[in-house]
Design a protein around this motif. Structure first.
Motif, PDB file in Angstrom:
ATOM      1  N   LEU A   9       0.600  -1.279   0.006  1.00 14.29           N
ATOM      2  CA  LEU A   9      -0.257   0.016  -0.066  1.00 14.29           C
ATOM      3  C   LEU A   9       0.905   1.086   0.038  1.00 14.29           C
ATOM      4  CD1 LEU A   9      -2.936   1.238   0.484  1.00 14.29           C
ATOM      5  CD2 LEU A   9      -2.434   1.086   2.821  1.00 14.29           C
ATOM      6  N   VAL A  10       0.545   2.171  -0.880  1.00 13.40           N
ATOM      7  CA  VAL A  10       1.367   3.284  -0.838  1.00 13.40           C
ATOM      8  C   VAL A  10       0.581   4.474  -1.430  1.00 13.40           C
ATOM      9  CG1 VAL A  10       1.950   2.911  -3.508  1.00 13.40           C
ATOM     10  CG2 VAL A  10       3.385   4.250  -2.178  1.00 13.40           C
ATOM     11  N   GLN A  11       0.880   5.614  -0.996  1.00 15.15           N
ATOM     12  CA  GLN A  11       0.159   6.940  -1.300  1.00 15.15           C
ATOM     13  C   GLN A  11       0.545   7.252  -2.605  1.00 15.15           C
ATOM     14  OE1 GLN A  11       0.937   9.684   2.054  1.00 15.15           O
ATOM     15  NE2 GLN A  11      -0.784   8.940   3.052  1.00 15.15           N
ATOM     16  N   VAL A  12      -0.568   8.122  -2.971  1.00 17.44           N
ATOM     17  CA  VAL A  12      -0.104   8.875  -4.625  1.00 17.44           C
ATOM     18  C   VAL A  12       1.184   9.640  -4.587  1.00 17.44           C
ATOM     19  CG1 VAL A  12      -1.087  10.469  -6.042  1.00 17.44           C
ATOM     20  CG2 VAL A  12      -2.710   8.987  -5.077  1.00 17.44           C
ATOM     21  N   GLY A  13       1.968   9.311  -5.478  1.00 15.98           N
ATOM     22  CA  GLY A  13       3.145   9.975  -5.686  1.00 15.98           C
ATOM     23  C   GLY A  13       4.257   9.352  -5.196  1.00 15.98           C
ATOM     24  N   GLY A  14       3.774   8.074  -4.509  1.00 16.51           N
ATOM     25  CA  GLY A  14       5.055   7.018  -3.804  1.00 16.51           C
ATOM     26  C   GLY A  14       5.741   6.377  -4.804  1.00 16.51           C
ATOM     27  N   CYS A  15       6.453   5.339  -4.297  1.00 15.83           N
ATOM     28  CA  CYS A  15       7.268   4.411  -5.084  1.00 15.83           C
ATOM     29  C   CYS A  15       7.432   3.024  -4.700  1.00 15.83           C
ATOM     30  CB  CYS A  15       8.496   5.095  -5.615  1.00 15.83           C
ATOM     31  SG  CYS A  15       9.527   5.253  -4.080  1.00 15.83           S
ATOM     32  N   LEU A  16       7.293   1.990  -5.299  1.00 20.02           N
ATOM     33  CA  LEU A  16       7.653   0.575  -5.178  1.00 20.02           C
ATOM     34  C   LEU A  16       8.454   0.178  -6.069  1.00 20.02           C
ATOM     35  CD1 LEU A  16       3.955  -0.526  -4.465  1.00 20.02           C
ATOM     36  CD2 LEU A  16       5.944  -0.314  -2.783  1.00 20.02           C
ATOM     37  N   ARG A  17       9.158  -0.978  -5.591  1.00 21.09           N
ATOM     38  CA  ARG A  17       9.974  -1.843  -6.276  1.00 21.09           C
ATOM     39  C   ARG A  17       9.880  -3.135  -6.462  1.00 21.09           C
ATOM     40  NH1 ARG A  17      15.277  -0.573  -8.484  1.00 21.09           N
ATOM     41  NH2 ARG A  17      16.391  -2.351  -9.222  1.00 21.09           N
ATOM     42  N   LEU A  18       9.106  -3.571  -7.316  1.00 21.63           N
ATOM     43  CA  LEU A  18       8.788  -5.045  -7.545  1.00 21.63           C
ATOM     44  C   LEU A  18       9.957  -6.092  -8.016  1.00 21.63           C
ATOM     45  CD1 LEU A  18       5.198  -4.384  -9.310  1.00 21.63           C
ATOM     46  CD2 LEU A  18       5.702  -4.108  -6.893  1.00 21.63           C
ATOM     47  N   ASN A 108       1.449  -9.660 -25.625  1.00 21.39           N
ATOM     48  CA  ASN A 108       0.391 -10.609 -25.536  1.00 21.39           C
ATOM     49  C   ASN A 108       0.813 -11.603 -24.266  1.00 21.39           C
ATOM     50  OD1 ASN A 108      -1.358 -12.409 -25.870  1.00 21.39           O
ATOM     51  ND2 ASN A 108      -0.559 -13.118 -28.157  1.00 21.39           N
ATOM     52  N   PRO A 109      -0.123 -11.489 -23.297  1.00 18.83           N
ATOM     53  CA  PRO A 109       0.013 -12.581 -22.250  1.00 18.83           C
ATOM     54  C   PRO A 109      -0.002 -14.116 -22.606  1.00 18.83           C
ATOM     55  CG  PRO A 109      -1.684 -10.786 -21.611  1.00 18.83           C
ATOM     56  CD  PRO A 109      -1.335 -10.733 -22.963  1.00 18.83           C
ATOM     57  N   ALA A 110      -0.608 -14.423 -23.722  1.00 20.33           N
ATOM     58  CA  ALA A 110      -0.768 -15.822 -24.331  1.00 20.33           C
ATOM     59  C   ALA A 110       0.748 -16.199 -24.788  1.00 20.33           C
ATOM     60  CB  ALA A 110      -1.897 -15.840 -25.144  1.00 20.33           C
ATOM     61  N   ALA A 111       1.603 -15.230 -24.931  1.00 21.23           N
ATOM     62  CA  ALA A 111       2.730 -15.673 -25.746  1.00 21.23           C
ATOM     63  C   ALA A 111       3.818 -16.225 -24.386  1.00 21.23           C
ATOM     64  CB  ALA A 111       3.426 -14.477 -26.305  1.00 21.23           C
ATOM     65  N   TYR A 112       3.558 -15.857 -23.373  1.00 17.83           N
ATOM     66  CA  TYR A 112       4.540 -16.045 -22.251  1.00 17.83           C
ATOM     67  C   TYR A 112       4.292 -17.611 -21.669  1.00 17.83           C
ATOM     68  CZ  TYR A 112       5.844 -11.413 -22.056  1.00 17.83           C
ATOM     69  OH  TYR A 112       6.271  -9.910 -22.442  1.00 17.83           O
ATOM     70  N   ALA A 113       5.224 -18.353 -21.418  1.00 20.85           N
ATOM     71  CA  ALA A 113       5.215 -19.683 -20.869  1.00 20.85           C
ATOM     72  C   ALA A 113       5.176 -19.866 -19.672  1.00 20.85           C
ATOM     73  CB  ALA A 113       6.573 -20.306 -21.290  1.00 20.85           C
ATOM     74  N   TYR A 114       5.561 -18.832 -18.926  1.00 22.92           N
ATOM     75  CA  TYR A 114       5.778 -19.171 -17.282  1.00 22.92           C
ATOM     76  C   TYR A 114       5.391 -17.882 -16.783  1.00 22.92           C
ATOM     77  CZ  TYR A 114       8.661 -23.149 -18.823  1.00 22.92           C
ATOM     78  OH  TYR A 114       8.985 -24.209 -19.343  1.00 22.92           O
ATOM     79  N   TRP A 115       4.548 -18.049 -15.653  1.00 22.49           N
ATOM     80  CA  TRP A 115       3.850 -17.068 -14.849  1.00 22.49           C
ATOM     81  C   TRP A 115       4.084 -17.235 -13.455  1.00 22.49           C
ATOM     82  CZ3 TRP A 115       1.376 -12.632 -16.813  1.00 22.49           C
ATOM     83  CH2 TRP A 115       1.303 -12.611 -18.200  1.00 22.49           C
ATOM     84  N   GLY A 116       4.292 -16.127 -12.611  1.00 16.52           N
ATOM     85  CA  GLY A 116       4.413 -15.882 -11.290  1.00 16.52           C
ATOM     86  C   GLY A 116       3.325 -15.699 -10.627  1.00 16.52           C
ATOM     87  N   GLN A 117       2.923 -15.794  -9.409  1.00 20.98           N
ATOM     88  CA  GLN A 117       1.937 -15.431  -8.749  1.00 20.98           C
ATOM     89  C   GLN A 117       1.873 -13.802  -8.644  1.00 20.98           C
ATOM     90  OE1 GLN A 117       4.471 -15.684  -7.090  1.00 20.98           O
ATOM     91  NE2 GLN A 117       4.223 -14.304  -5.366  1.00 20.98           N
ATOM     92  N   GLY A 118       0.523 -13.190  -8.346  1.00 17.65           N
ATOM     93  CA  GLY A 118       0.899 -11.808  -8.352  1.00 17.65           C
ATOM     94  C   GLY A 118       1.156 -11.124  -7.125  1.00 17.65           C
ATOM     95  N   THR A 119       1.502 -10.248  -7.264  1.00 17.96           N
ATOM     96  CA  THR A 119       1.687  -9.231  -5.948  1.00 17.96           C
ATOM     97  C   THR A 119       0.977  -7.819  -6.102  1.00 17.96           C
ATOM     98  OG1 THR A 119       3.549  -8.146  -4.625  1.00 17.96           O
ATOM     99  CG2 THR A 119       3.766  -7.998  -6.945  1.00 17.96           C
ATOM    100  N   LEU A 120       0.212  -7.570  -5.319  1.00 17.69           N
ATOM    101  CA  LEU A 120      -0.936  -6.653  -5.111  1.00 17.69           C
ATOM    102  C   LEU A 120      -0.425  -5.167  -4.972  1.00 17.69           C
ATOM    103  CD1 LEU A 120      -3.862  -5.585  -5.537  1.00 17.69           C
ATOM    104  CD2 LEU A 120      -4.002  -6.203  -2.978  1.00 17.69           C
ATOM    105  N   VAL A 121      -0.345  -4.161  -5.736  1.00 19.95           N
ATOM    106  CA  VAL A 121      -0.004  -2.863  -5.541  1.00 19.95           C
ATOM    107  C   VAL A 121      -1.396  -2.078  -5.322  1.00 19.95           C
ATOM    108  CG1 VAL A 121       1.054  -0.800  -6.417  1.00 19.95           C
ATOM    109  CG2 VAL A 121       2.063  -2.846  -6.752  1.00 19.95           C
ATOM    110  N   THR A 122      -1.527  -1.269  -4.249  1.00 18.24           N
ATOM    111  CA  THR A 122      -2.653  -0.451  -4.058  1.00 18.24           C
ATOM    112  C   THR A 122      -2.355   0.934  -3.678  1.00 18.24           C
ATOM    113  OG1 THR A 122      -3.766  -2.269  -2.990  1.00 18.24           O
ATOM    114  CG2 THR A 122      -4.592   0.061  -2.464  1.00 18.24           C
ATOM    115  N   VAL A 123      -2.729   1.884  -4.592  1.00 22.08           N
ATOM    116  CA  VAL A 123      -2.249   3.470  -4.487  1.00 22.08           C
ATOM    117  C   VAL A 123      -3.383   4.057  -3.867  1.00 22.08           C
ATOM    118  CG1 VAL A 123      -1.409   5.335  -5.649  1.00 22.08           C
ATOM    119  CG2 VAL A 123      -0.776   2.995  -6.227  1.00 22.08           C
ATOM    120  N   SER A 124      -3.199   4.625  -2.700  1.00 17.94           N
ATOM    121  CA  SER A 124      -4.303   5.495  -2.005  1.00 17.94           C
ATOM    122  C   SER A 124      -4.205   6.877  -2.322  1.00 17.94           C
ATOM    123  CB  SER A 124      -4.296   5.283  -0.660  1.00 17.94           C
ATOM    124  OG  SER A 124      -3.118   5.495  -0.109  1.00 17.94           O
ATOM    125  N   SER A 125      -5.247   7.482  -2.548  1.00 19.41           N
ATOM    126  CA  SER A 125      -5.479   8.907  -2.886  1.00 19.41           C
ATOM    127  C   SER A 125      -5.675   9.796  -1.557  1.00 19.41           C
ATOM    128  CB  SER A 125      -6.345   9.295  -3.733  1.00 19.41           C
ATOM    129  OG  SER A 125      -7.663   8.961  -3.441  1.00 19.41           O
TER     130      SER A 125
END
Length: 125
Positions: A9-18, A108-125
């Motif tokens: 969870l990050v505020q508007v204007g903030g940053c994250l490193r995935l 194109n998502p269908a072109a990728y062979a392997y996927w990781g699970q998602g990581t949620l980014v929430t930007v609050s205003s």
């Protein structure tokens, strides 16, 4: 197997490193893409980096605010996101595919062979 991390969870204007890490092998021969999916929306392309790390491309929505990079020694691909906006709120996924950048099929998502699970980014205003 790919594993994405770094969301939060990050505020508007903030940053994250995935970060996307490979386990049980290496993705050195793969192009790595980042995608995101907001609730009720399709999965959309965010950024891609070639296996060499020299070729990079960004979606218009994040260009200028984001940087994708890969570390061969650590077997990781990072996505630095700055100036976050509420519309960046989504689950972010990394994916691996071969030869996608130069064929222009990286968006194109269908072109990728392997996927990781998602990581949620929430930007609050």
């Amino acid at each position: 197997q790919l594993q994405a991390s770094g969301g939060g969870l990050v505020q508007v204007g903030g940053c994250l490193r995935l970060s996307c890490a490979a386990s049980g092998g290496t993705f050195s021969s793969y192009d790595i893409g980042w995608f995101r999916q907001a609730p009720g929306k399709d999965r959309e392309f965010v950024a891609v980096v070639t296996r060499s790390g020299t070729g990079k491309y960004y979606a218009d929505s994040v260009r200028g605010r984001s940087t994708i990079s890969r570390d061969g020694a650590k077997n990781t691909v990072d996505l630095q996101m700055n100036g976050l906006k509420p519309e960046d709120t989504a689950s972010y996924y990394c994916a691996a595919g071969r030869g996608l950048y130069y064929t222009g099929n990286y968006f194109n998502p269908a072109a990728y062979a392997y996927w990781g699970q998602g990581t949620l980014v929430t930007v609050s205003s």
